[in-house]
Each structure stands twice: as C-alpha cells, then as structure tokens.
Design an enzyme around this catalytic site. Structure first.
Site, short mmCIF file in Angstrom:
data_model
loop_
_atom_site.label_atom_id
_atom_site.label_comp_id
_atom_site.label_asym_id
_atom_site.label_seq_id
_atom_site.Cartn_x
_atom_site.Cartn_y
_atom_site.Cartn_z
N ARG A 1 47.61 -42.52 -25.36
CA ARG A 1 46.65 -42.72 -26.44
C ARG A 1 47.44 -43.30 -27.61
O ARG A 1 48.67 -43.21 -27.67
CB ARG A 1 46.02 -41.39 -26.86
CG ARG A 1 45.06 -40.86 -25.83
CD ARG A 1 44.52 -39.51 -26.23
NE ARG A 1 43.67 -39.56 -27.42
CZ ARG A 1 43.17 -38.49 -28.01
NH1 ARG A 1 43.42 -37.27 -27.54
NH2 ARG A 1 42.40 -38.61 -29.09
N HIS A 2 46.73 -43.86 -28.57
CA HIS A 2 47.37 -44.30 -29.81
C HIS A 2 47.96 -43.09 -30.52
O HIS A 2 47.59 -41.94 -30.22
CB HIS A 2 46.32 -44.96 -30.71
CG HIS A 2 45.10 -44.10 -30.84
ND1 HIS A 2 45.04 -43.01 -31.68
CD2 HIS A 2 43.91 -44.15 -30.18
CE1 HIS A 2 43.86 -42.43 -31.56
NE2 HIS A 2 43.15 -43.10 -30.65
N ASN B 1 41.32 -39.01 -36.62
CA ASN B 1 41.66 -37.86 -35.77
C ASN B 1 41.96 -36.64 -36.65
O ASN B 1 41.50 -35.53 -36.39
CB ASN B 1 42.90 -38.12 -34.90
CG ASN B 1 42.66 -39.07 -33.74
OD1 ASN B 1 43.58 -39.75 -33.28
ND2 ASN B 1 41.44 -39.11 -33.23
N ARG C 1 44.38 -48.78 -34.36
CA ARG C 1 45.28 -47.67 -34.03
C ARG C 1 46.09 -47.90 -32.76
O ARG C 1 47.19 -47.37 -32.63
CB ARG C 1 44.52 -46.34 -34.01
CG ARG C 1 43.30 -46.25 -33.10
CD ARG C 1 42.49 -45.02 -33.51
NE ARG C 1 41.37 -44.66 -32.65
CZ ARG C 1 40.15 -45.20 -32.74
NH1 ARG C 1 39.91 -46.16 -33.61
NH2 ARG C 1 39.17 -44.78 -31.96
N GLU D 1 37.58 -47.85 -27.59
CA GLU D 1 37.07 -46.50 -27.33
C GLU D 1 35.57 -46.52 -27.05
O GLU D 1 34.84 -47.43 -27.50
CB GLU D 1 37.39 -45.59 -28.53
CG GLU D 1 36.96 -44.13 -28.40
CD GLU D 1 37.47 -43.41 -27.14
OE1 GLU D 1 37.40 -43.96 -26.03
OE2 GLU D 1 37.94 -42.26 -27.29
N HIS E 1 42.48 -45.13 -25.64
CA HIS E 1 41.78 -44.03 -26.33
C HIS E 1 41.43 -42.91 -25.37
O HIS E 1 41.43 -43.10 -24.16
CB HIS E 1 40.52 -44.60 -26.97
CG HIS E 1 40.80 -45.76 -27.89
ND1 HIS E 1 40.97 -45.62 -29.23
CD2 HIS E 1 40.99 -47.08 -27.62
CE1 HIS E 1 41.23 -46.80 -29.77
NE2 HIS E 1 41.25 -47.71 -28.80
O1 LIG Z 1 34.05 -37.94 -25.24
P1 LIG Z 1 34.76 -37.09 -26.24
O2 LIG Z 1 35.32 -35.83 -25.67
O3 LIG Z 1 33.91 -36.85 -27.44
O4 LIG Z 1 36.06 -37.94 -26.63
C1 LIG Z 1 35.94 -39.26 -27.11
C2 LIG Z 1 36.36 -39.28 -28.56
O5 LIG Z 1 37.77 -39.23 -28.63
C3 LIG Z 1 38.23 -39.83 -29.84
C4 LIG Z 1 38.94 -38.80 -30.70
O6 LIG Z 1 38.12 -37.73 -31.04
O7 LIG Z 1 39.04 -40.90 -29.45
P2 LIG Z 1 40.27 -41.63 -30.28
O8 LIG Z 1 41.45 -40.76 -30.08
O9 LIG Z 1 40.45 -43.00 -29.77
O10 LIG Z 1 39.86 -41.68 -31.71
C5 LIG Z 1 36.93 -40.37 -30.49
O11 LIG Z 1 37.09 -41.53 -31.23
C6 LIG Z 1 36.02 -40.51 -29.30
O12 LIG Z 1 34.64 -40.61 -29.62
#
Ligand SMILES: O=P(O)(O)OC[C@H]1O[C@@](CO)(OP(=O)(O)O)[C@@H](O)[C@@H]1O
Length: 444
Positions: free
Chosen positions: A233-234, A240, A285, A307, A372
């Site tokens: 991941r980034h 976050n 990111r 993402e 992501h």
């Molecule tokens: O499907 P879930 O468990 O919500 O995870 C996805 C989520 O993870 C995240 C972090 O909460 O990804 P990211 O690390 O790329 O920012 C959200 O941007 C994304 O909506």
C-alpha cells in the site's frame, strides 16, 4: 423452455465451454488447468476442473506403469471408466449447478478419445475447446517429473527414484499412442489452442466466441519463468490519519518515512541485480510512495490501480457514513463484495477493472505494485484464491511489503515490515471505529 442463465453478464447467457486438456504426462496440463480455473473463478465465472486421474485413483490408487500400457485390457477398462465418470459428473455440474467452464484434465492423447469427448459433450450443446500442452524441452519435463514424484498421490510413500523411473515408463506407454491435435491433418474442424513449451509458441484454430478467446488469450500469456510480484500500500496518508476514506491526499510524516524506507525493503527482498518494474495508481499517495525507488526501475501509472471509488461517501469517516447512510452501511457489511457505493464502485467492479492488470502480470516478470487497500485485496485474492466473502475483509497493513511467488501448486507469501508506525485502516463487520487492530488471523 426458459432460456438458461449463467448470471455472469459479460457474455451470452447460454455460453458453456468444456476445456479439454491434451498432452503427455508431465507437460504441465494440471498447472494450466488450475491457472485457468483460478482466473475464471476470480472473474465470477463458474469454473471447475475434473481430473480424470482422481477418478481413476478410486479404482486403482497406486498403479504401476504397466497399467497404462494400451495392451493391458484391465487398465484400459478402468481408465475408460474413469473418463466416463469424470465427463458424466461434469455434464451434471453444467446442468444442475449452472457450470460455465468445465475443465477436463486428462491426457486425451488419442484422436479416438478426443472424438468421444467431442460427441458426448457437444451433444449437450456445450462448446468444446481443446488445449494441448506440448513440450520437448527436457528441462521442463524433468522439472515436472520431479514435481510429480514428490507430490502425486500415485506415488505416496514410494522411493522417489523408483517413482521417477516408473513415471518415465508410464510416459513411454502414452508416447506409443499419442497424437498431437491435427497432426494428421484430419482434426481441422476442432477448436483448439496448442501451447508449445509453456507459451514459447502457440497455435490457435477456429476459436469461436468471446469467452473462448478470453480463455485462449489468458493461456497464451502464461509463462513459468521464476518471478515474484511485490505488493505494497502507499505510505500512511493524511486522510488515513483522520480515518477518512478515499480522496487524493498527500502522505503523512510517517507515510513519507515509509517512502524513504521502501528502497531498502525492496533491496532486501528483490536483491540488487533483478530488473524490477514499478506500477502505481494515478493517485498522489502511491506516486509519492514510489518516488525514492532507484531511477533505473521502469515506473508506470495505471488508472486501473486507483482505490475503490467510494462515490458520495468519498472523504467521509466510517462513522459519518453510518450516520448519513445507515442502510448502506449495513448493506455493505452484509455483502461487502457486491455492495456498490452510491455513485461509486463495489469490490466486484474493482475486480473487473483489474482484469487487464492480472493479464499483464501473467505476461510479466518481476513487478512491484504500489496501490491501495481494496485493490491489493483483489489482487491478493487472485493469487491466494480467496473467496468473495473473505477477500474484502483481508487485513492489508500499511508500511508492509508483501512478496508473492507463484509456484506449481499455489503461491508463497513473505512479508517485510518497515517498522514504521501507522494507523490501522482495517474495520471489522458492524464497527464504525476509526482505527482498529486487524483480526489476528487471516491477515497477510
Ligand atoms: O473496503 P474498505 O474496507 O472500506 O477499504 C477500502 C478503503 O481503504 C482506504 C483506507 O481506509 O484505502 P487507502 O489506504 O488507499 O486510502 C480507503 O480509501 C478505501 O475506501
């Protein structure tokens, strides 16, 4: 009669294909069958492999090489019965369980056997695609023989040298009657793909429709040169830290620290002398996380690696979503794979847009993907054969490099921790907590 529905949505609803593997023992047929099945199932196309050897083992668990001599009537009878049982189970699966791609994993090495399968399966309105694996590269064959003698249930508990000798003997029996597809020019009507030395050369004949060409294209891209795929991941992002999803924010201080540490982790895992290609998403990111990697690594940005799009919920915390859209929040927990954010995407949507990435990964050698949480879960699910219920919940911690190495049967996983603190973005079912510690089991 009501039309048959396969529910897949990307091809005519009545498409059904039987992929018939062809080739001598130790030519990687089961490897190819297993890869095709994994790819199709990942795309939600119901696929199942019917391995004739497994049926034969019910009757003849540890046969000696003579069993495979075509002059041995007892062996011939039992092998024929095994093929009949496998095909009959496959037809039942098509009919009763909505099967779409059935893979018949056996040698099917004579014209008579191929004709028999074609008649039996074709009669039911199922398309037949023959996939032959031909191999004259001694090294590849030897590697397969080594694999078989250590992993085949036919040889459990036997001296490995004796097992290898017996297996070579078995191959010789098959060689006596083996005919490559259309070798005599009289199988020109068949739909087939012939793969030489696992992808070094391919021949295709009379491919008929979208799903067939998709399977063929996937199989054409397979290779077995040793390689790994690294996933990260980034680094921790500003959003976050705030517990907000989506967005396009910069890295936090600790995320920046991870970006600076990543080249060292990569060096430790990849080594200095392997050329590596780095793929990022188009979001800030991931690009920022890749920016200290050595300049000689080729870097590409893919929109497909962005993402999961949270639509109207982009930029919210889970608590805010639960307050504003309580029904959606619950619906997502109940079926996270299929839930599509209003104006956004579901995990199922992400898998569909990742398909070219998987295709490209199969063709490539060493690749590092910086992406992501949701996207990495989908890629991980492909390699690790995670179910749709499980994959959207897999904990993928920040500041961790994951190395996946495909092996003959399955994928090996290694993780490298940067030891730089980060929030946890993992959320358990029913919870709105901003940051939680992931479940202790089931994570990467
Ligand atoms: O499907 P879930 O468990 O919500 O995870 C996805 C989520 O993870 C995240 C972090 O909460 O990804 P990211 O690390 O790329 O920012 C959200 O941007 C994304 O909506």
């Amino acid at each position: 009669m009501a039309p048959r529905m396969n529910g897949v949505g990307i091809m005519p609803e009545d498409t059904r294909i039987c992929v018939v593997m062809v080739g001598l023992p130790a030519r990687g047929k089961s490897y190819i069958a297993q890869k095709a099945q994994r790819y199709l199932k990942w795309l939600s196309i119901p696929a199942k492999t019917f391995n004739v050897g497994n049926y034969r083992r019910n009757d003849a668990p540890h046969p000696s090489a003579d069993f495979f001599d075509t002059n041995n009537p007892e062996g011939e009878r039992k092998r024929r019965a095994a093929a009949e049982a496998a095909v009959s189970d496959m037809l039942k699966w098509f009919k009763e369980e909505g099967g779409v791609v059935g893979i018949l994993d056996a040698t099917n090495s004579t014209k008579e056997r191929r004709k028999w399968v074609l008649d039996k399966v074709g009669r039911e309105g199922i398309e037949v695609l023959f996939v032959e694996s031909k191999c004259d590269d001694e090294e590849l064959i030897m590697a397969n023989i080594r694999d078989v003698k250590t992993s085949s249930p036919d040889y459990v508990g036997q001296d490995p040298e004796k097992a290898a000798q017996d297996f070579r003997e078995r191959i010789r029996h098959y060689e006596k009657v083996y005919k490559s597809i259309n070798e005599d020019g009289d199988e020109d009507d068949l739909t087939y793909l012939k793969i030489m030395n696992v992808g070094r050369k391919v021949f295709i004949n009379r491919i008929q429709d979208y799903l067939q060409s998709r399977i063929v294209y996937f199989l054409m891209n397979l290779h077995i040169r040793p390689r790994s795929v690294w996933l990260s991941r980034h680094g921790e992002s500003v959003l976050n830290l705030e517990g907000r999803i989506g967005g396009d924010s910069e890295l936090s201080h600790r995320g920046e620290e991870y970006a600076r540490k990543l080249p060292e982790l990569v060096r430790e895992s990849v080594g200095d002398d392997r050329p590596l290609t780095v793929w990022t998403s188009t979001l800030k990111r991931t690009i920022a996380t890749a920016r200290y990697l050595p300049k000689h690594y080729n870097q590409l940005q893919w929109k497909a690696l962005d993402e999961l799009d949270a639509g109207v919920c982009d930029g919210m915390t889970y608590q805010e979503i639960a307050d504003r859209y309580p029904e959606d929040f619950q619906a997502r927990d109940e079926d996270k794979y299929n839930y599509r954010y209003r104006g956004g995407e579901s995990y199922r949507d992400v898998v569909i847009r990742l398909e070219p990435i998987i295709m490209e990964l199969e063709r490539s050698e060493d690749i590092l993907i910086i992406s992501h949480q949701a996207v990495i879960r989908c890629i991980y699910a492909y390699f690790m054969q995670k179910s749709q219920e499980e994959s959207p919940w897999v904990p993928v911690p920040l500041h961790t490099l994951i190395k996946l190495t495909p092996r003959a049967y399955g994928t090996e996983v290694q993780t490298y921790k940067a030891n730089i603190k980060a929030v946890s973005t993992w959320r358990g079912k029913g919870s709105t907590a901003k940051h939680e510690d992931p479940a202790p089991d089931g994570g990467i």
